[in-house]
Design a protein around this motif. Sequence first.
Motif, PDB file in Angstrom:
ATOM      1  N   GLY A  49       3.027 -31.938  74.778  1.00 17.48           N
ATOM      2  CA  GLY A  49       4.454 -32.222  74.873  1.00 17.48           C
ATOM      3  C   GLY A  49       5.106 -31.761  76.161  1.00 17.48           C
ATOM      4  O   GLY A  49       6.318 -31.570  76.219  1.00 17.48           O
ATOM      5  N   LEU A 203       4.325 -26.535  67.951  1.00 15.62           N
ATOM      6  CA  LEU A 203       5.655 -26.796  67.429  1.00 15.62           C
ATOM      7  C   LEU A 203       5.940 -25.891  66.232  1.00 15.62           C
ATOM      8  O   LEU A 203       5.023 -25.411  65.550  1.00 15.62           O
ATOM      9  CB  LEU A 203       5.761 -28.257  66.977  1.00 15.62           C
ATOM     10  N   ALA A 234       1.705 -31.192  69.183  1.00 10.22           N
ATOM     11  CA  ALA A 234       2.753 -32.211  69.258  1.00 10.22           C
ATOM     12  C   ALA A 234       2.222 -33.633  69.068  1.00 10.22           C
ATOM     13  O   ALA A 234       2.816 -34.434  68.337  1.00 10.22           O
ATOM     14  CB  ALA A 234       3.490 -32.095  70.592  1.00 10.22           C
TER      15      ALA A 234
END
Length: 344
Positions: A49, A203, A234
């Motif tokens: 990400g 995350l 991600a």
Amino acid sequence: MTNPFTLSFGKQPLTYISRLEQTNEVIESFTAEPANSMMYMITGVRGAGKTVLMTSIAKQLAEDKKWIIIELNPELDLMEQLAARLYSLPEAHLLFAKAKLDLSFLGIGVSIEGGQQFTSIDSAIETMLSILKKEGKKVLVLLDEVTNSKSMRILAHSFQIYIRKELDIFILMTGLYENIYQLQNEKSLTFLYRAPKIHILPLNKGAIIDSYKSIFSISTDAAKEMADETKGYAFAYQVLGYVRWKNPDKSLKQIMHEYEQYLEEYVYQKIWAELSDTDRNVLFAFEGNDEMKVKDLREKLDMSSSLFSTYRDRLNKKGIIDIGQYGHLGLLLPRFSDFIEKQR
């Protein structure tokens, strides 16, 4: 309804879990008076990400009209791109015209009678930045997936000069650990060591659970089961959501093969190809497990403590293993142990 999840890289997905702490860190640093830092480097494994975080930060800053966002292509001449983008800015066109900046010698714009001619891109950029600063403008340069190229080294040198002259130019870049490492190890670019780095972490698990629960209208336990399968990675969050959306009548177990196939073809094969033979041998030693004791791994590999530490740190910085639990190593990527076993 369109699938809210995506398999595309770089583009901010419709369903996006923000990284509030890391986003706020960069924005607060850039907007402080004076700025705490003029450059940030975002590193992490493929699919973690990095680009989405950079894009999110840029979008927030762009809401303030004093910020000018310029994205450059690392594969092309960066200084030429920067000069051309600055010169063609709609909000700065009148300012540069009034100052009679003539960059035609550099192949930018048209010749201006009686204008200030430039034969150096460096000095042209410096002049434009000076004009923009007087107008209260700040320039943020975005660089995605940088490498240790000649063009990148030239830009880094010039950036250092612009900062010494107190010009308002900022750089936000993303890159794989090994590429950032090679760049900052250039003898003349040691100042990059001092630039803050953001290492992309998994995350927030709670945020993933809430997202899946809301989108699929499922129980907390079912959403948690899905979140556990992603390990906070991600791209895996997007892939599992994408596959689940495509197959609403199938169970989680029934879509695992397709989920794994996307992970392998889109990311894991590339990650594996970029590892050294010894990196791979360390990972083979996991023998299908997601977690191993350091002691057991060293014995299997017959490695000295110092040599093993070198490869452990490499794989940690690449975002492949977790060293958080003392005496243990864990694989960070979901279903990666199964992928490793297939590579034997």
